[in-house]
Scaffold this motif. Structure first.
Motif, PDB file in Angstrom:
ATOM      1  N   UNK A  51       0.806  -1.221   0.000  1.00  0.00           N
ATOM      2  CA  UNK A  51       0.000   0.000   0.000  1.00  0.00           C
ATOM      3  C   UNK A  51       0.840   1.272   0.000  1.00  0.00           C
ATOM      4  N   UNK A  52       2.136   1.168   0.229  1.00  0.00           N
ATOM      5  CA  UNK A  52       3.069   2.305   0.215  1.00  0.00           C
ATOM      6  C   UNK A  52       2.750   3.349   1.274  1.00  0.00           C
ATOM      7  N   UNK A  53       2.065   2.949   2.342  1.00  0.00           N
ATOM      8  CA  UNK A  53       1.856   3.833   3.492  1.00  0.00           C
ATOM      9  C   UNK A  53       3.037   3.683   4.457  1.00  0.00           C
ATOM     10  N   UNK A  54       3.150   4.639   5.353  1.00  0.00           N
ATOM     11  CA  UNK A  54       4.217   4.558   6.355  1.00  0.00           C
ATOM     12  C   UNK A  54       4.016   3.321   7.223  1.00  0.00           C
ATOM     13  N   UNK A  55       5.093   2.633   7.520  1.00  0.00           N
ATOM     14  CA  UNK A  55       5.016   1.411   8.311  1.00  0.00           C
ATOM     15  C   UNK A  55       4.517   1.709   9.718  1.00  0.00           C
ATOM     16  N   UNK A  56       3.525   0.934  10.153  1.00  0.00           N
ATOM     17  CA  UNK A  56       2.972   1.106  11.492  1.00  0.00           C
ATOM     18  C   UNK A  56       3.393  -0.012  12.434  1.00  0.00           C
ATOM     19  N   UNK A  57       4.364  -0.837  12.008  1.00  0.00           N
ATOM     20  CA  UNK A  57       4.823  -1.962  12.838  1.00  0.00           C
ATOM     21  C   UNK A  57       6.086  -1.637  13.609  1.00  0.00           C
ATOM     22  N   UNK A  58       6.672  -0.471  13.379  1.00  0.00           N
ATOM     23  CA  UNK A  58       7.872  -0.069  14.111  1.00  0.00           C
ATOM     24  C   UNK A  58       7.460   0.640  15.393  1.00  0.00           C
ATOM     25  N   UNK A  59       6.960  -0.128  16.338  1.00  0.00           N
ATOM     26  CA  UNK A  59       6.477   0.422  17.598  1.00  0.00           C
ATOM     27  C   UNK A  59       7.235  -0.226  18.747  1.00  0.00           C
ATOM     28  N   UNK A  60       7.046   0.332  19.907  1.00  0.00           N
ATOM     29  CA  UNK A  60       7.731  -0.200  21.084  1.00  0.00           C
ATOM     30  C   UNK A  60       7.120  -1.530  21.496  1.00  0.00           C
ATOM     31  N   UNK A  61       7.835  -2.242  22.344  1.00  0.00           N
ATOM     32  CA  UNK A  61       7.403  -3.586  22.720  1.00  0.00           C
ATOM     33  C   UNK A  61       6.119  -3.574  23.533  1.00  0.00           C
ATOM     34  N   UNK A  62       5.904  -2.552  24.327  1.00  0.00           N
ATOM     35  CA  UNK A  62       4.678  -2.472  25.139  1.00  0.00           C
ATOM     36  C   UNK A  62       3.546  -1.905  24.285  1.00  0.00           C
ATOM     37  N   UNK A  63       3.114  -2.686  23.307  1.00  0.00           N
ATOM     38  CA  UNK A  63       2.062  -2.244  22.397  1.00  0.00           C
ATOM     39  C   UNK A  63       1.151  -3.411  22.073  1.00  0.00           C
TER      40      UNK A  63
END
Length: 555
Positions: free
Chosen positions: A423-435
């Motif tokens: 989809x060429x959207x910004x990656x939303x998986x680069x989050x902190x571990x407490x998520x």
């Protein structure tokens, strides 16, 4: 206090007086109303047309994103909303008081083109049925006098490998503060062209009457050639992919696209993948044809449904660009949605009153039940709720207007934003571990974890379709396309691809049986990103941190 013995039969319930079409128009106060949009909003035919057209022009005027002389591609499906959008652009070119003509106030001076994507291959339509629909659409496109392009879904297998690579924003997309200067320059060029046209000698002056008949014929031929090349681009109504010629795809590509969608388990994933491939074709067509903007026919009702659907599908991080007026995720090409202020009811009234042609084409969810997919279920929920509570769609839509991304430009900043492969959207998986995302991943790993006595032998796992001596079983080895057995590396390939996808696209890919069925440009880009990540990891100790790089540049 209410009592049991009280009789309420003699006290009828008071209801608000329903709006009637016999009342006068709320705008002109003179003509009788022919339609009621909302409670108390009754319009006559002429006032409703003025209201409808003004809303379209005001939406483009206040955003100031489409510049004079810019090439804009209208994405049409033949449905009510996109047909109404085409009618607005076409009408503004014809009528002097509404838009593209020289004397019009607040005129829209862009150069429109039309694109239609034929998705009949995945909807179970035969070539004869697709041919009949395309003939009707071509008649409508030719009547608009705009250049049009017909693209087929099978052409995704011919897209170049560089299709998904990041492209920096074009200079034209950063002219927000210079919009007035761009308009003034365009007007100045128009005046100069008009003066030059008025001062140009007539045909009789250019052809000296004393010339011989042969010289006269030669000069007439030259003038005809000059006039032919001086015509506006909008006069060209031919299409390079017209249905009059051969189909621009072969049977192998048709079978490949059918196999791809047949391998997907759920209708929800099919619709998401179809939308992704559709956007890739629109993006590629706009690039090769020289367009810088793409107009989509998304109505207010459609965006309200899309907002709730995307939340259900885990696309909350990209809601602002999925439902906003502008979508600049692609960098060089911007998607705009000028019909987002119109409800489906307003569009239906306009098409009915002014005979706007629209052509029905079956889709993936045609004749599907309400619970067949998340898209259908959400649409049914919103429409039923809108029937009892008329402010449902407007409330959801106004909520989407308040959304905004953390960085409105994906190319801002010194460090390039990592984007999803599909989809060429910004990656939303680069989050902190407490998520919540990491909690979901841990749950999946625990559910797939096996006890030691249930773990398969390593050698059998690596050669699951081949015998121990390396000889493959007849008809069962899937390593024909590579040097190694595919089953030994399938899990690794899936993991590598998942790391390049956002959360929502991961859910779509999970419903696929085999990743090898994806178009080649997707697999090639995934391999390229994997190699770049490996090289970056190897030279990581020699790279400067972003803050150190900024300080070095400033000094």
């Amino acid at each position: 206090m209410c009592e049991v013995e009280e009789d309420y039969s003699e006290q009828p319930l008071l209801r608000a007086a329903a709006a009637s079409v016999t009342q006068k128009c709320m705008k002109c106060k003179d003509s009788s109303a022919v339609l009621v949009i909302r409670v108390g909003d009754a319009f006559c035919k002429s006032c409703f047309k003025e209201y409808f057209v003004h809303k379209f022009r005001a939406m483009l005027g206040k955003t100031r994103l489409i510049f004079p002389g810019e090439q804009v591609l209208l994405a049409l499906s033949g449905g009510p909303t996109s047909s109404a959008m085409l009618c607005q652009v076409q009408e503004m070119r014809i009528q002097p008081t509404l838009g593209l003509c020289r004397e019009a106030p607040k005129k829209l001076r862009f150069s429109p083109g039309i694109v239609y994507i034929d998705e009949g291959a995945v909807c179970g339509r035969s070539l004869e049925e697709r041919q009949a629909t395309l003939s009707q659409l071509e008649s409508m496109f030719q009547a608009s006098s705009f250049p049009y392009h017909i693209v087929y879904l099978e052409e995704v297998f011919k897209l170049p490998n560089s299709m998904l690579q990041s492209v920096s924003s074009s200079p034209a997309s950063h002219h927000g503060e210079n919009y007035k200067e761009a308009v003034d320059d365009f007007l100045q060029k128009q005046r100069e062209t008009l003066i030059h046209t008025e001062q140009r000698p007539t045909v009789a002056e250019q052809l000296n009457v004393t010339h011989s008949e042969e010289q006269v014929q030669t000069k007439l031929a030259q003038l005809n050639i000059c006039d032919l090349f001086s015509k506006e681009n909008t006069g060209n109504t031919t299409s390079e992919t017209s249905t009059c010629g051969k189909w621009p795809f072969n049977l192998t590509q048709t079978e490949a696209i059918k196999e791809l969608f047949s391998s997907i388990k759920t209708l929800t994933a099919k619709e998401e993948l179809l939308q992704t491939l559709r956007h890739h074709l629109l993006l590629y067509t706009a690039r090769i044809k020289g367009y810088t903007k793409i107009m989509m026919g998304d109505s207010c009702t459609r965006l309200a449904v899309k907002l709730l659907t995307n939340i259900s599908l885990g696309r909350g991080a990209s809601l602002a660009i999925d439902t906003g007026f502008s979508d600049n995720r692609y960098g060089d090409i911007m998607i705009v949605r000028p019909m987002r202020e119109y409800s489906s009811k307003e569009i239906a009234f306009y098409n009915k009153l002014f005979d706007v042609p629209n052509i029905f084409t079956p889709a993936l969810d045609t004749k599907a039940t309400d619970k067949a997919s998340i898209h259908r279920l959400t649409e049914s929920f919103v429409n039923k709720l809108q029937t009892d509570f008329p402010s449902t769609v407007s409330t959801v839509y106004r909520t989407s207007e308040k959304l905004n991304t953390a960085c409105s430009d994906f190319n801002c900043g010194t460090e390039q934003v990592e984007k999803c492969l599909l989809c060429l959207c910004a990656m939303d998986t680069k989050v902190e571990e407490a998520s919540a995302f990491h909690a979901t991943l841990i749950s999946e790993k625990l559910s797939l974890k096996q006890s030691p006595d249930q773990m398969p032998v390593k050698e059998v796992t690596e050669q699951s379709c081949c015998t121990g001596d390396g000889k493959e079983e007849k008809g069962k080895c899937c390593g024909a396309h590579s040097e190694e057995c595919y089953s030994a590396n399938s899990s690794n390939r899936t993991t590598d691809l998942f790391s390049l996808l956002c959360y929502s696209c991961r859910l779509t890919v999970k419903d696929m049986v085999s990743l090898d069925l994806l178009p080649q440009y997707v697999l090639s880009e995934a391999e390229r990103r994997k190699r770049r990540a490996q090289v970056r990891e190897q030279i990581q100790e020699f790279l400067l941190a972003p803050e150190e790089e900024t300080n070095t540049t400033s000094s």
